[in-house]
Design an enzyme around this catalytic site. Sequence first.
Site, PDB file in Angstrom:
ATOM      1  N   ARG A 175       0.654  -1.297   0.188  1.00 55.40           N
ATOM      2  CA  ARG A 175      -0.142   0.080  -0.051  1.00 55.40           C
ATOM      3  C   ARG A 175       1.009   1.039  -0.094  1.00 55.40           C
ATOM      4  O   ARG A 175       1.632   1.400   0.964  1.00 55.40           O
ATOM      5  CB  ARG A 175      -1.071  -0.094   1.326  1.00 55.40           C
ATOM      6  CG  ARG A 175      -1.416   1.333   1.258  1.00 55.40           C
ATOM      7  CD  ARG A 175      -2.511   1.261   2.548  1.00 55.40           C
ATOM      8  NE  ARG A 175      -3.917   0.764   2.143  1.00 55.40           N
ATOM      9  CZ  ARG A 175      -4.951   0.879   2.738  1.00 55.40           C
ATOM     10  NH1 ARG A 175      -5.143   1.609   3.890  1.00 55.40           N
ATOM     11  NH2 ARG A 175      -6.113   0.014   2.302  1.00 55.40           N
ATOM     12  N   HIS A 193      -7.958   0.791  -5.885  1.00 54.56           N
ATOM     13  CA  HIS A 193      -7.813  -0.159  -4.448  1.00 54.56           C
ATOM     14  C   HIS A 193      -8.589  -1.437  -5.035  1.00 54.56           C
ATOM     15  O   HIS A 193      -9.794  -1.690  -4.742  1.00 54.56           O
ATOM     16  CB  HIS A 193      -8.911   0.593  -3.472  1.00 54.56           C
ATOM     17  CG  HIS A 193      -8.658  -0.006  -2.028  1.00 54.56           C
ATOM     18  ND1 HIS A 193      -7.759  -1.018  -1.962  1.00 54.56           N
ATOM     19  CD2 HIS A 193      -9.251   0.349  -0.890  1.00 54.56           C
ATOM     20  CE1 HIS A 193      -8.019  -1.309  -0.605  1.00 54.56           C
ATOM     21  NE2 HIS A 193      -8.950  -0.433   0.032  1.00 54.56           N
ATOM     22  N   GLN A 209     -10.359  -4.084  -2.553  1.00 52.92           N
ATOM     23  CA  GLN A 209     -11.505  -3.632  -1.911  1.00 52.92           C
ATOM     24  C   GLN A 209     -12.804  -4.046  -2.729  1.00 52.92           C
ATOM     25  O   GLN A 209     -13.869  -4.372  -2.389  1.00 52.92           O
ATOM     26  CB  GLN A 209     -11.467  -2.120  -1.964  1.00 52.92           C
ATOM     27  CG  GLN A 209     -12.791  -1.729  -1.221  1.00 52.92           C
ATOM     28  CD  GLN A 209     -12.798  -1.769   0.195  1.00 52.92           C
ATOM     29  OE1 GLN A 209     -11.946  -1.800   1.113  1.00 52.92           O
ATOM     30  NE2 GLN A 209     -13.895  -2.318   0.775  1.00 52.92           N
ATOM     31  N   ASP A 222     -17.407   6.916  -0.422  1.00 55.76           N
ATOM     32  CA  ASP A 222     -16.250   6.697   0.285  1.00 55.76           C
ATOM     33  C   ASP A 222     -16.094   8.132   0.926  1.00 55.76           C
ATOM     34  O   ASP A 222     -16.602   9.240   0.458  1.00 55.76           O
ATOM     35  CB  ASP A 222     -15.185   6.267  -0.476  1.00 55.76           C
ATOM     36  CG  ASP A 222     -13.913   6.060  -0.041  1.00 55.76           C
ATOM     37  OD1 ASP A 222     -13.756   6.090   1.196  1.00 55.76           O
ATOM     38  OD2 ASP A 222     -12.848   5.798  -0.765  1.00 55.76           O
ATOM     39  N   CYS A 270     -16.356   1.427   1.807  1.00 56.77           N
ATOM     40  CA  CYS A 270     -15.254   0.645   2.166  1.00 56.77           C
ATOM     41  C   CYS A 270     -14.750   0.793   3.277  1.00 56.77           C
ATOM     42  O   CYS A 270     -14.104   0.027   4.047  1.00 56.77           O
ATOM     43  CB  CYS A 270     -14.194   0.953   1.215  1.00 56.77           C
ATOM     44  SG  CYS A 270     -13.628   2.546   1.189  1.00 56.77           S
ATOM     45  N   ARG A 301     -13.240  -8.838   3.540  1.00 58.83           N
ATOM     46  CA  ARG A 301     -11.926  -8.315   2.947  1.00 58.83           C
ATOM     47  C   ARG A 301     -10.878  -9.633   3.267  1.00 58.83           C
ATOM     48  O   ARG A 301     -10.112 -10.175   2.077  1.00 58.83           O
ATOM     49  CB  ARG A 301     -11.130  -7.364   3.754  1.00 58.83           C
ATOM     50  CG  ARG A 301     -11.920  -5.960   3.486  1.00 58.83           C
ATOM     51  CD  ARG A 301     -11.691  -5.475   2.007  1.00 58.83           C
ATOM     52  NE  ARG A 301     -10.347  -5.351   1.690  1.00 58.83           N
ATOM     53  CZ  ARG A 301      -9.438  -4.210   2.122  1.00 58.83           C
ATOM     54  NH1 ARG A 301     -10.050  -3.138   2.580  1.00 58.83           N
ATOM     55  NH2 ARG A 301      -8.238  -4.174   1.617  1.00 58.83           N
TER      56      ARG A 301
HETATM   57  N1  NVA Z   1     -10.206   6.537  -0.551  1.00 65.32           N
HETATM   58  C1  NVA Z   1      -9.770   6.280   0.498  1.00 65.32           C
HETATM   59  C2  NVA Z   1      -9.813   4.672   0.622  1.00 65.32           C
HETATM   60  C3  NVA Z   1      -9.556   4.288   2.163  1.00 65.32           C
HETATM   61  C4  NVA Z   1      -9.544   2.819   2.233  1.00 65.32           C
HETATM   62  C5  NVA Z   1      -8.414   6.645   0.609  1.00 65.32           C
HETATM   63  O1  NVA Z   1      -7.613   6.482  -0.314  1.00 65.32           O
HETATM   64  O2  NVA Z   1      -8.078   7.185   1.538  1.00 65.32           O
HETATM   65  N1   CP Z   2     -11.028  -0.200   3.264  1.00 63.67           N
HETATM   66  C1   CP Z   2      -9.868  -0.053   3.585  1.00 63.67           C
HETATM   67  O1   CP Z   2      -8.797  -0.292   2.723  1.00 63.67           O
HETATM   68  O2   CP Z   2      -9.636   0.080   5.084  1.00 63.67           O
HETATM   69  P1   CP Z   2      -7.965   0.399   5.510  1.00 63.67           P
HETATM   70  O3   CP Z   2      -7.566   1.655   5.113  1.00 63.67           O
HETATM   71  O4   CP Z   2      -8.331   0.267   7.072  1.00 63.67           O
HETATM   72  O5   CP Z   2      -7.094  -0.686   5.133  1.00 63.67           O
END
Ligand code: NVA
Ligand code: CP
Length: 307
Positions: free
Chosen positions: A108, A135, A138, A226, A266, A294
């Site tokens: 990540r 992502h 997800q 989101d 998510c 997940r």
């Molecule tokens: N769009 C959000 C998703 C978090 C799981 C982010 O990138 O912060």
């Molecule tokens: N939805 C998701 O990826 O959550 P986290 O940022 O907690 O991993």
Amino acid sequence: MKNFINISDLSKNDLRSIIDGAKKRKSERGKIPNSQPDVDLPIKGKTMIMLFGKPSTRTRISFDLAVKQLGGSSIILNQDEIHYGKGDETIKDTAKVLSQYADILMIRTDSHNDVDEFQKHLDIPIINGLTDLSHPCQIMADILTFEESKGDINGKTIAWLGDGNNVANSFIEAATKFKFEFKIACPKKYQPNKKIVSEAKKNNCKLLITEDPFEAVEGADCVMTDKWISMSDKGDKKKKKKILKKFQVNKKLMNSAKTDAIFMHCLPASRGEEVTNDVMDGKQSVVWLQAFNRIHAQKSIIEWCLK
Ligand code: NVA
Ligand code: CP
């Protein structure tokens, strides 16, 4: 080498086999505790390195549980604790070293380009655990969750409200592959990635992008949103939230979707911004199942990569 970087990289058959594999393994486990491995231990003796350049609750824990349930082991690293994160070692050199220590890498990180660069130099599969662009893990959990509630996603309608962000981008790619209609309501300024949208259109994706939230939710089997501010967002946050206000998922908007529509997020959520408490905690919400799934979607992704 099988990598899981973009939904668009995989064939329809492979994506379907990952979802069906997740359903099968989940049902075969029944109600045994999360920490107990599956009887067949399909990745026994294998190690996954997880590299996090941004915060995570669900991805971190669900991948760790996924690896344990499959009979493997995991090493969790924070990007800023290793040389690549500090910028004193190239991605190429880090990739060469990690390839010798582990059997698979989950990453990540902020820059999608870094994932592509890792992939070029790794001798082991890589899984994208979220970038500024996408992502995909997800989305696999979301499709599993949708199908558990509503049956085959083919031909169904999903509405996306708010920011056209990384999660929305991966959903557009999934809409093309799984053949569902994806209706996005967002301000012009926060539309999804142009390249992904144009690729989807080329591939006959049933995609609508509108500025009218009610047009998006009409006839929808599922309403999704989101956070308005993503981890990689660098602009004026106050201004962005103001522009996104009319895209909040509230009772009035939920009531304009199909009567049996489900609500998905998510997580993490900013309650009171992109979603109201009554929707988040309401009967139509499946957000906790989404988070739980997940584990099961990712087990299937790991197995697919290592086969
Ligand atoms: N769009 C959000 C998703 C978090 C799981 C982010 O990138 O912060
Ligand atoms: N939805 C998701 O990826 O959550 P986290 O940022 O907690 O991993």
